[in-house]
Structure formats: structure tokens, C-alpha cells
Design a protein around this motif. Structure first.
Motif, short mmCIF file in Angstrom:
data_model
loop_
_atom_site.label_atom_id
_atom_site.label_comp_id
_atom_site.label_asym_id
_atom_site.label_seq_id
_atom_site.Cartn_x
_atom_site.Cartn_y
_atom_site.Cartn_z
N UNK A 135 20.61 -51.64 -37.74
CA UNK A 135 20.77 -50.37 -38.45
C UNK A 135 20.92 -49.24 -37.45
N UNK A 136 21.66 -48.20 -37.86
CA UNK A 136 21.84 -46.99 -37.06
C UNK A 136 21.33 -45.81 -37.84
N UNK A 137 20.45 -45.01 -37.22
CA UNK A 137 19.96 -43.78 -37.79
C UNK A 137 20.67 -42.63 -37.09
N UNK A 138 21.37 -41.81 -37.87
CA UNK A 138 22.15 -40.70 -37.33
C UNK A 138 21.39 -39.39 -37.56
N UNK A 139 21.01 -38.72 -36.45
CA UNK A 139 20.27 -37.47 -36.53
C UNK A 139 21.17 -36.25 -36.35
N UNK A 140 22.44 -36.47 -36.08
CA UNK A 140 23.36 -35.36 -35.86
C UNK A 140 23.95 -34.91 -37.19
N UNK A 141 23.10 -34.38 -38.05
CA UNK A 141 23.49 -33.95 -39.39
C UNK A 141 22.88 -32.58 -39.68
N UNK A 142 23.39 -31.96 -40.71
CA UNK A 142 22.79 -30.73 -41.21
C UNK A 142 21.61 -31.09 -42.10
N UNK A 172 20.46 -39.90 -41.49
CA UNK A 172 21.16 -40.82 -42.36
C UNK A 172 21.05 -42.22 -41.77
N UNK A 173 20.73 -43.19 -42.59
CA UNK A 173 20.54 -44.56 -42.14
C UNK A 173 21.64 -45.45 -42.72
N UNK A 229 19.59 -43.50 -33.35
CA UNK A 229 18.64 -44.56 -33.03
C UNK A 229 19.18 -45.86 -33.62
N UNK A 230 19.24 -46.91 -32.79
CA UNK A 230 19.78 -48.20 -33.22
C UNK A 230 18.67 -49.24 -33.12
N UNK A 231 18.44 -49.98 -34.19
CA UNK A 231 17.35 -50.96 -34.23
C UNK A 231 17.87 -52.31 -34.71
N UNK A 232 17.29 -53.37 -34.16
CA UNK A 232 17.63 -54.74 -34.54
C UNK A 232 16.41 -55.40 -35.15
#
Length: 431
Positions: free
Chosen positions: A410-417, A85-86, A401-404
Motif C-alpha cells: 500500500x502507498x499512503x500519499x501525504x501530498x494532498x490538500x 490518501x491510501x 509512505x509505502x508498506x508491505x
């Protein structure tokens, strides 16, 4: 008594059975009932043998000791397959070249122009950027040219925040508690070329009685070493100039500049990424003597944009031509080499110290995931925002993952189903 209900078997026997299954079969068993789901999920002895050599992102030093291996396996799968999720957590309307660090996965530090912002994380470890813990505006000197006063790069290490600025100055802050506003201890003016050259690279060496700040400029062929005492508790701000007696310098060859610096974990070796070379230098900070030089690869059209230590003996770096390489400093040989799938420039890079490497590209807010066990292809690509900007800086932990980019973070969240999110798979593009 005979029974055909497998749930009545002792737990240790069930665990022994589940240990013999592959990941796909384990997944099917977990879907069969809640009892099996909870048992398999919470037993690390089932997942550890399966995942020990398969994890993609494994920052063990930032992981909690009671962390379930089930979550580590799930997030590793999501990194590789493109399930995430981004969310844009910082958005502004001025173009910057921001630098960030996700310090110990507890606070997010971001440069916004000449300001440094600090944001907390919530209970789930996600950066909460609605309100900053603190903001500081670095001191400035007005120059008679087109330069900005923006922060170029900063480091946070051992209760110090060191900020190199494009106005040619350096700011040293004491941050005993990073969640509280730091105070300015030193402002070093005119670090390179009497202030005519901006500071583009900084590092800090912390010893028992003093700290030593290293600065470099991409338009200057020298490194400056500034030594300061650590015993001053007067809360006084000292203003110094670049020609102070306690500031020493080491020079390179002509037409070389310093684009980036990285200190090894043991603080005895300094890796130097050059402007005008496709290979890095390595300096013994105690001698000081160069342990590795790059005279044969001088090229005014090349530059190393970012450099890190992958482990104690291996340097990781990315270049303007889109090359990602790792060099073993003992043998002085390239042990890993890859390129951007789009043959674009790389701006930043970070590794987990094991197998995972993430590099930020110069276009489309794109990051690329590499595996050092795979010399042939990238693992996955992530388009982190809907902008054409380069990724100027990035940081990550096993879950996000956090990117500028030029106008936001932006933050990409990989801790998802995985079933809850549409797959964004770019692993086979430009093989």
C-alpha cells in the motif's frame, strides 16, 4: 497617492509583512485571494524560517533543489495530523513476508516469494504497479525440510542487488541501470551451516576493486564475508559454495543469530541486530574488531527485528518486545527510547536522519510515527490496509509512505490538500 488596496503594495513589502505572520494567519491570507495565495505559496523565504525546526519528515538528500517549502510544510502537517490518501498498489492471494525498498524515490523494488519485482514511478512520483519494469526469479536449491525458497531480505547499493534467501543461498546481481533487468553474477550456495540455515540478513561493502557481501542467519552465530572482483565483464554467472577460500567468518557467542544488518554511510561500521539479545553490536569492518558489544543483555526471548543508521554516529533499531531505541555508538548510551502504543512487536523501522521515525507494527497493518524531539508520546498512527497482518517492510520519502504486508503493498500519499480528505487522527490513543 493614498490607497486602501493592499494588493498595490510592492511585492517585497508584502513579503516582509507575510514573514511576520504565524502559520494560521498565513493560511487565512492565502484563502483571501488568488494573488496572495500564489505569492505566499511560491516564496520560500516566507516558509523557511517558520518550518526549519518544525518539519516532521525531511529527507533533504532526496528532495529537489527547487522544491517549494510550502509543499514541505503542508506534507509535514499532514503526516502529523493524519491527512492522507491510501491505495493498495499490489494485491495477491498468497501469504508472503515481503521486503521492499523505494530506491531514490524513483523505482519500487518488492520481493514476492522467490521473485524480485521492479516497478516505475509516474510523473508525480507515485509507484505505478500495473506493469513491472522487470521481474527476476532467484535461483533455488530444493531442501529436504519445510523451508520455502522465498527472498528474506535484499539490498540495492552501488549498482548491485544482493538477495538473501530462505533456502540458505545468496544471489548477487549487477544492476548498472536499476530500471533494466539485472543479470546474475554470483550464486553462493550453502552460506551457513552447509545450507541447513537460511540467510536472513545481507549487506554489501563496495570498494574500488572488489565488493564484499556480508551475510547472517538468525539461527547461526557467525557472519560470513564473501569477497568478489568487480573487473569481470564476461556476463558469466558463477556458482560458489559457502566454504570457498575467499569467504571468511566472524563468530558471536553461542545461541546468538543475526536478524538484520546495516552499514554506516561512510561504510566503516556495521551494525548487527541479534536474535537472542535486546541490544545491537557494532563492528569495525576494516579491523575487524567489535566497537560495541552487548554481553550484559543476552536474552533468548529477545531479538532485534530491524536496524538502521539514523546518522553517522547513531543506530536506530526495533525489538520483538515493541521497543524503539537509538544508541550513540561513541558514548554507547541510549539517546532515545519509546514503545509501541499498543505494546505490540515492531517488525521494521526507518528514519529520515533528522527527527522523523516510522516503525511497522506486528498487527493491523499499522505504522507509528515518532519524533526524536518528543520522548513521551508517538506523533501519529496509520492503519495502512484493512488487514490484520504485520508490516514486514516499509519505506518513505517526504510525500509518501509505502508498506508491505502479507498479501499486498500500500502507498499512503501525504501530498494532498487537507480539506480534500477526511482526517484519520490516532495521535492521542494510548497516551
Amino acid at each position: 497617492m493614498l490607497t486602501d488596496n493592499i494588493q498595490l503594495l510592492p511585492v517585497d513589502i508584502l513579503v516582509n509583512i507575510f514573514k511576520r505572520l504565524n502559520i494560521k494567519d498565513l493560511h487565512n491570507v492565502m484563502l483571501s485571494c488568488k494573488i496572495f495565495y500564489d505569492l505566499i505559496k511560491n516564496d520560500n523565504t516566507i516558509w523557511r524560517p517558520l518550518a526549519r525546526n518544525r518539519l516532521m519528515i525531511d529527507l533533504s538528500d532526496s528532495s529537489k533543489s527547487n522544491e517549494l517549502w510550502f509543499y514541505r510544510c503542508r506534507t509535514s502537517h499532514n503526516w502529523c495530523k493524519g491527512y492522507y490518501q491510501s491505495k493498495v498498489v499490489i494485491n495477491h492471494y498468497t501469504n508472503y513476508m515481503p521486503w521492499l525498498t523505494f530506491h531514490k524515490s524513483e523505482i519500487l523494488l518488492v520481493s514476492v516469494g522467490s521473485e524480485l519485482h521492479c516497478y516505475p514511478t509516474n510523473r508525480k512520483g507515485f509507484p505505478n504497479c500495473r506493469e513491472a519494469l522487470w521481474k527476476v526469479d532467484v535461483p533455488k536449491i530444493q531442501r529436504q525440510d519445510v523451508r520455502t525458497h522465498d527472498i528474506s531480505r535484499f539490498v540495492i547499493k552501488n549498482n548491485y542487488i544482493i538477495s538473501g534467501n530462505r533456502d540458505g543461498c545468496l544471489a548477487v546481481y549487477i544492476a548498472n541501470n536499476p530500471r533494466k533487468r539485472p543479470w546474475l553474477q554470483y550464486h553462493i550456495q550453502d552460506c551457513h551451516g552447509n545450507g541447513q540455515k537460511e540467510v536472513t540478513a545481507v549487506e554489501v561493502l563496495d570498494s574500488r576493486n572488489q565488493i564484499m557481501v556480508v551475510t547472517g542467519s538468525y539461527v547461526s552465530n557467525d557472519l560470513r564475508f564473501c569477497s568478489f572482483s568487480k573487473e569481470d565483464n564476461s556476463n558469466t554467472t558463477y556458482i560458489l559454495r559457502g566454504d570457498e577460500p575467499n569467504i571468511k567468518s566472524i563468530s558471536f557467542y553461542e545461541n546468538a543469530g543475526t536478524k538484520c544488518l546495516a552499514l554506516s554511510e561512510s561504510s566503516d561500521k556495521l551494525a548487527i541486530g541479534l536474535n537472542g539479545n535486546s541490544k545491537p553490536l557494532v563492528l569495525d569492518v576494516y579491523t575487524p574488531q567489535f566497537l560495541m558489544t552487548a554481553d550484559a543483555t543476552k536474552n533468548p526471548k529477545q531479538q532485534i527485528r530491524d536496524i538502521r543508521w539514523h546518522d553517522e554516529n547513531t543506530i536506530l533499531y526495533v525489538t520483538h518486545s515493541g521497543v524503539l531505541e537509538m544508541i550513540d555508538v561513541r558514548a554507547r548510551e541510549v539517546v532515545y527510547n519509546s514503545k509501541d502504543p499498543f505494546q505490540s512487536s515492531f517488525y521494521c523501522v526507518k528514519s529520515d536522519g533528522q527527527w522523523g521515525i516510522v516503525a511497522g507494527s506486528a498487527e493491523y497493518s499499522r505504522c507509528v510515527l515518532f519524533d526524536t524531539r518528543n520522548q513521551m508520546n508517538h506523533v501519529q498512527m496509520y492503519f495502512t490496509q484493512k488487514k490484520t497482518s504485520p508490516v514486514y517492510s516499509l519505506d518513505f520519502d517526504p510525500y509518501r509512505l509505502i508498506t508491505a504486508v502479507d498479501r499486498g503493498v500500500a502507498v499512503l500519499n501525504f501530498n494532498i490538500t487537507a480539506a480534500s480528505e477526511q482526517q484519520k487522527d490516532y495521535s492521542h490513543i494510548f497516551y
